[in-house]
Design a protein around this motif. Sequence first.
Motif, mmCIF file in Angstrom:
data_model
loop_
_atom_site.group_PDB
_atom_site.id
_atom_site.type_symbol
_atom_site.label_atom_id
_atom_site.label_comp_id
_atom_site.label_asym_id
_atom_site.label_seq_id
_atom_site.Cartn_x
_atom_site.Cartn_y
_atom_site.Cartn_z
ATOM 1 N N ALA A 1 0.836 -1.205 0.000
ATOM 2 C CA ALA A 1 0.000 0.000 0.000
ATOM 3 C C ALA A 1 0.872 1.256 0.000
ATOM 4 C CB ALA A 1 -0.944 -0.010 1.204
ATOM 5 N N PHE A 2 1.938 1.256 0.777
ATOM 6 C CA PHE A 2 2.871 2.388 0.762
ATOM 7 C C PHE A 2 3.532 2.521 -0.607
ATOM 8 C CE2 PHE A 2 7.361 3.673 1.152
ATOM 9 C CZ PHE A 2 7.152 5.029 1.373
ATOM 10 N N ALA A 3 4.003 1.407 -1.149
ATOM 11 C CA ALA A 3 4.688 1.434 -2.445
ATOM 12 C C ALA A 3 3.777 1.976 -3.543
ATOM 13 C CB ALA A 3 5.183 0.040 -2.812
ATOM 14 N N GLU A 4 2.496 1.744 -3.397
ATOM 15 C CA GLU A 4 1.530 2.184 -4.415
ATOM 16 C C GLU A 4 1.001 3.589 -4.165
ATOM 17 O OE1 GLU A 4 -1.313 -1.009 -4.453
ATOM 18 O OE2 GLU A 4 0.049 -2.334 -5.555
ATOM 19 N N GLY A 5 1.585 4.309 -3.209
ATOM 20 C CA GLY A 5 1.203 5.701 -3.016
ATOM 21 C C GLY A 5 0.624 6.049 -1.662
#
Length: 175
Positions: A47-51
């Motif tokens: 979720a962090f990696a995706e924004g």
Amino acid sequence: MEIELSKAELREVTRFAVACAEPALTVFERVRPEDRRPRDALDSARAFAEGGERTKAIRDGAWAAHRAYQETRDAGQAAASDAARAAVAAASAAFLHPLAKATQVLHILGAAAHTARALELVAGDSRVGDEYLEVARKLAGPTVISVLARYPAAPNGRGRAGELTRALDAALRDH
């Protein structure tokens, strides 16, 4: 010494770590199908990696996956233990510190190394781990390589997972 790291770079390093740890979930869930802690850790890191934002949920997921690692280690489930450690490392990538210390390389490459170790333990063949490093090398884009190059080489020690980390570190720096 501090290292410059943008949020976009942290996201890319985390995306790489999550992609490297994905195959380890199968190893873990084969042994503990009801235990979602490593999967939840990867989901929060993804979720962090995706924004998304870096939240307490990522840290909580990493700590929960760490407990799964300890439980499987204590139960003698070595492959599942390394698989859980891959999830811990992937979630920890979101919190890579901008400190020029070799131990920070573990946040970048630990997911790949522990996945490689888990896969070789399942296969009973160290060549499987070495082969997985080639997969991980191909997953590392220019941003991951650029971030890695800002840190000292991977630290010594840490058993077979440490050997795998150093081998991947060297391969990416020679890229």
